[in-house]
Design a protein around this motif. Structure first.
Motif: not given
Ligand code: 26W
Length: 812
Positions: A394-400, A404-409
């Protein structure tokens, strides 16, 4: 005769004679005894069963109506329920109060003496547990199909007694004598696994087989939750852990190894043995996570069993089911539903995840960082290995999604991760709760705002629409009608009928009576009569009430500093025209929370010193009522003149005691914290005693660097109070309290001292004008209708649960 509709059941007595008959037949047939040899316990059990039958008959019709309409269900998952004493409530809700009183009279008994035996199931700590009880009551009253799921702890919240002025804890074996209000349902037992390992499933990248190392049974028993003014009767289903049949080792027993023979069963039963008495600090005990998973596993299997009774495909599941998580305690339900859907029902991961996210909603009840639960990964690995794997995915898919939404943050990604890395790897249950739910709400406007802007800000940036507010509420049936019958009768007389009990905003009509001198006279007389009943002090004194769990953020220590200041003022001017005041404290401290227990000890030491002081005691009395619980709250709330809601702004999520006290005509002295803000906005600034820093100012001061010592130096009365403690004036008790105030003073007690003491002077000025005070009291009650749990449930139903009432046909 169509039994499924429950029609044609034996008629239950509706007249005094018939009710008497029912009592007698229950005494004979269900207690197996006679009037001659019946004990008071027999009387209690017999009366309870007779009243219960009235509710059970409605329950049958409710279940039939729900079965027929196959509705969308609300499932409330809570580790705590503070349901309160049941008999008086069920007499009211079943409408049998009058005939029962007459019927028992013919046996030479009174309802009051029988109600003495009615213990309350203390299956909760405080606000969160009582809110759960008020909400399930309101769901039934609003005809919402719902089930509350919880744990049937053998031992509830500890019994508190005072030993040498300090808190002592004793076990609460609440059902020792049995409990007539529950229906055990062993046939609905569920099996729950723990520990063990997982094995891959050939050909599947996501499915696994979990091989638990330990199996226990979950046995449910349910209690009826009647609605008021309607025939709906919902249930609360409580799970109790049992050893599996195989858990008793006969061979060991016959070998004389008695303890070993039962150790597995004992181990199993330990899971629901006792409620954890902490209400703000997570201790991270493995048994607590075991309790949480036990509750969740049993409940989800029961929910799925109920769903499949009337529905086919899984896609309907989120249409027919909404599961409300009462704080993070049942959050493990999210990976558990994923495990059931993927591993047992073989749905593919994405479909399972879409179903899961649309099924759950999460209510957060705190802002204290130490109350947000996190579990060490190694504990999860051992106890729930399959769930940890699912959480990782769940965490892996969420952090992806976050990347995507906050690239590099990178910083944001690590803040939002369900797995915290430092100082050790821990599972962050609040993050999991937000990721795996459709809606997240706080319990008062300020709280929900602070959640969005601070604790859960990253998530609010990602999913702004997910964040909501639903301000708490309380049951007016228990906390006005049952607790304060005198006031209820006056309100009903004033409004012309008792419809206000199901439409509390109608109280506003009382406003027009606030100018009526005779109405005010009667209003004041009722408050005085309630104070006489409570009998803690002079009924003509200002009854100043602080009733809630002990915690430094709630600042019972600030109330104490005020008391010591009054003590000094009165001693400095013995003949002064002082307002007589009775300060009443009640509340428990978590057993391991020593700072809170030190405050309890100092309160009792100060109280003893004042009581022994001939100059001060005529004007000031400090009382500590032991073993605060729902029943004691019902006795204290109607007798309160002043309601202490003095937490450091930004710390009390909502408060619900503040609502109960305002609805019963107490005036509030408080900070701009939690629901105080909404109470003040509705009752009018002129009817509320406000003081202190607001949440923004408090945070600012802590960031800017707070030096409590300066307040000590600057304020002579404050210095005198703290010096008195340190001088051992109060039985040599309190150095620890004074040290912490002059040291860290984490909750800015000294910073708010002066404003608080000055505000209390304002209170006394108002009290001296009893007409003005009584008008303010009426306006508090009149304008607090918003704080009904019925309104709270209507908000949840409209904005989060999206459920519609299902009417239950009246009894023919
Ligand atoms: C992990 C230990 C633990 C146990 C219980 C942490 C936190 C809790 C509860 C969330 C504490 C609680 O009862 N919170 C109270 O919830 C009430 C109902 O929403 C609010 O009115 C109170 O402000 C809040 O303190």
């Amino acid at each position: 005769m169509d039994l499924r509709q429950g029609i044609g059941l034996r008629k239950l007595g509706r007249t005094v004679d018939e009710f008497q008959q029912d009592l007698l037949s229950n005494l004979y047939f269900r207690r197996g005894t006679t009037v001659e040899s019946a004990s008071m316990r027999d009387a209690y059990e017999t009366l309870s069963l007779t009243v219960r039958d009235h509710l059970a008959e409605r329950r049958a019709r409710t279940a039939a109506a729900h079965y027929a309409s196959n509705p969308r269900w609300v499932y409330y998952l809570s580790a705590e329920y503070l349901l309160g004493a049941q008999l008086e409530q069920n007499l009211l809700y079943s409408g049998t109060g009058e005939i029962a009183a007459q019927a028992v009279k013919s046996f030479g008994l009174t309802l009051e003496e029988i109600e003495e035996l009615d213990v309350e199931p203390g299956l909760g700590n405080g606000g969160l547990g009582r809110l759960a009880a008020c909400l399930v009551d309101a769901m039934a009253t609003r005809d919402i199909p719902a089930v509350g799921y919880g744990i049937r702890y053998d031992f509830g919240i500890f019994k508190q007694s005072l030993a040498a002025g300090g808190q002592a804890e004793g076990p609460d074996d609440w059902a020792f004598q049995g409990n007539p209000w529950e229906f055990p349902a062993p046939d609905d037992r569920q099996t729950v696994g723990f520990y063990g390992h997982t094995e891959p499933v050939p050909g599947s990248s996501t499915r696994k087989v979990w091989v638990p190392g330990e199996i226990v049974l979950g046995e449910p028993s349910h209690m009826l939750v009647p609605g008021y003014g309607t025939d709906t009767v919902n249930i609360v289903r409580l799970w109790r852990a049992r050893g599996s049949e195989a858990s008793f080792d006969l061979s060991r027993f016959s070998a004389g190894q008695y303890a070993e023979a039962v150790q597995e069963a004992v181990r199993a039963e330990n899971i629901s043995k006792v409620l954890y008495p902490d209400d703000s600090t997570e201790l991270g005990r493995e048994l607590r996570l075991k309790q949480q998973y036990f509750l969740v596993s049993c409940s989800l299997r029961d929910i799925i069993r109920r769903f499949r009774l009337r529905n086919e495909g899984w896609d309907d599941f989120p249409e027919k089911t909404v599961i409300q998580l009462n704080d993070t305690h049942p959050t493990i339900a999210i990976p558990e539903l994923m495990r059931l859907l993927v591993d047992e029902y073989e749905l593919d991961w994405d479909r399972a995840w879409s179903i899961t996210r649309r099924t759950f909603a999460y209510t957060c009840h705190t802002l204290l960082p130490e109350a947000l639960e996190t579990w060490p990964v190694h504990v999860f690995e051992r106890l729930l290995p399959r769930h940890l794997e699912i959480i990782y995915l769940i965490n892996m898919l969420f952090l992806r999604e976050v990347e995507e939404r906050f690239p590099g943050d990178v910083a944001r990604v690590s803040r939002m991760s369900i797995i915290g890395e430092h100082p050790e790897r821990r599972v962050r249950m609040a993050n999991l709760a937000v990721v795996g739910t459709e809606a997240v709400n706080g319990v008062a406007e300020l709280h929900s705002k602070l959640l969005r802007e601070t604790v859960l800000n990253d998530f609010a940036d990602l999913w702004p629409a997910k964040f909501q507010n639903v301000t708490n509420g309380i049951s007016p049936r228990r906390f006005v009608k049952l607790a304060n019958p005198r006031l209820s009768d006056l309100i009903t007389e004033g409004l012309g009928d008792d419809g206000w009990l199901m439409d509390l905003e109608r109280l506003a009509e009382l406003g027009s009576l606030a100018g009526d001198a005779s109405f005010l006279e009667r209003w004041r007389a009722i408050k005085r009569a309630n104070k006489v009943d409570l009998a803690v002090g002079d009924p003509d004194s200002l009854t100043d009430v602080m009733i809630k769990r002990f915690h430094e953020y709630k600042r019972q220590q600030l109330k104490l500093l005020h008391i010591i200041t009054l003590y000094h003022r009165i001693r400095a001017n013995p003949g002064g025209d002082w307002v007589p005041r009775t300060v009443l404290f009640a509340g428990k401290a978590a057993p391991a929370y020593h700072a809170a227990k030190n405050i309890i000890r100092l309160i009792n030491a100060v109280g003893a010193t004042i009581a022994a002081d001939p100059i001060v005691s005529p004007y000031l009395k400090v009382v500590f009522a032991e073993n605060y619980n729902v029943s004691l709250a019902e006795r204290i709330v109607p007798a309160a003149d002043l309601s202490e809601q003095i937490s450091l702004a930004g710390k009390e999520a909502s408060g619900t005691g503040n609502m109960k006290l305002a609805l019963n005509g107490a005036l509030t002295i408080g900070t701009l914290d939690g629901a105080n803000i909404e109470i003040r906005a509705r009752v009018g600034e002129e009817n509320f005693f406000l003081f202190g820093l607001d949440a923004f100012q408090a945070a600012e001061l802590q960031i800017a660097g707070y030096r409590p010592w300066e307040h000590y130096e600057r304020d002579p009365e404050l210095r005198e109070a703290l010096d008195a403690i340190n001088a051992g004036l109060f039985g040599g008790v309190g150095h620890d309290v004074a040290d912490s105030l002059l040291g860290r003073d984490e909750y800015l007690t000294l910073a708010d001292y002066r404003a608080y003491v000055d505000c209390q002077d304002e209170v006394e000025r108002a009290w001296r004008d009893q007409d003005r005070w009584t008008r303010m009291s009426v306006m508090n009650t009149a304008n607090s209708g918003f704080f009904s749990a019925d309104r709270t449930v209507a908000d949840y139903a409209a904005r989060i649960w999206r459920v519609a009432p299902v009417p239950v046909a009246k009894d023919h």
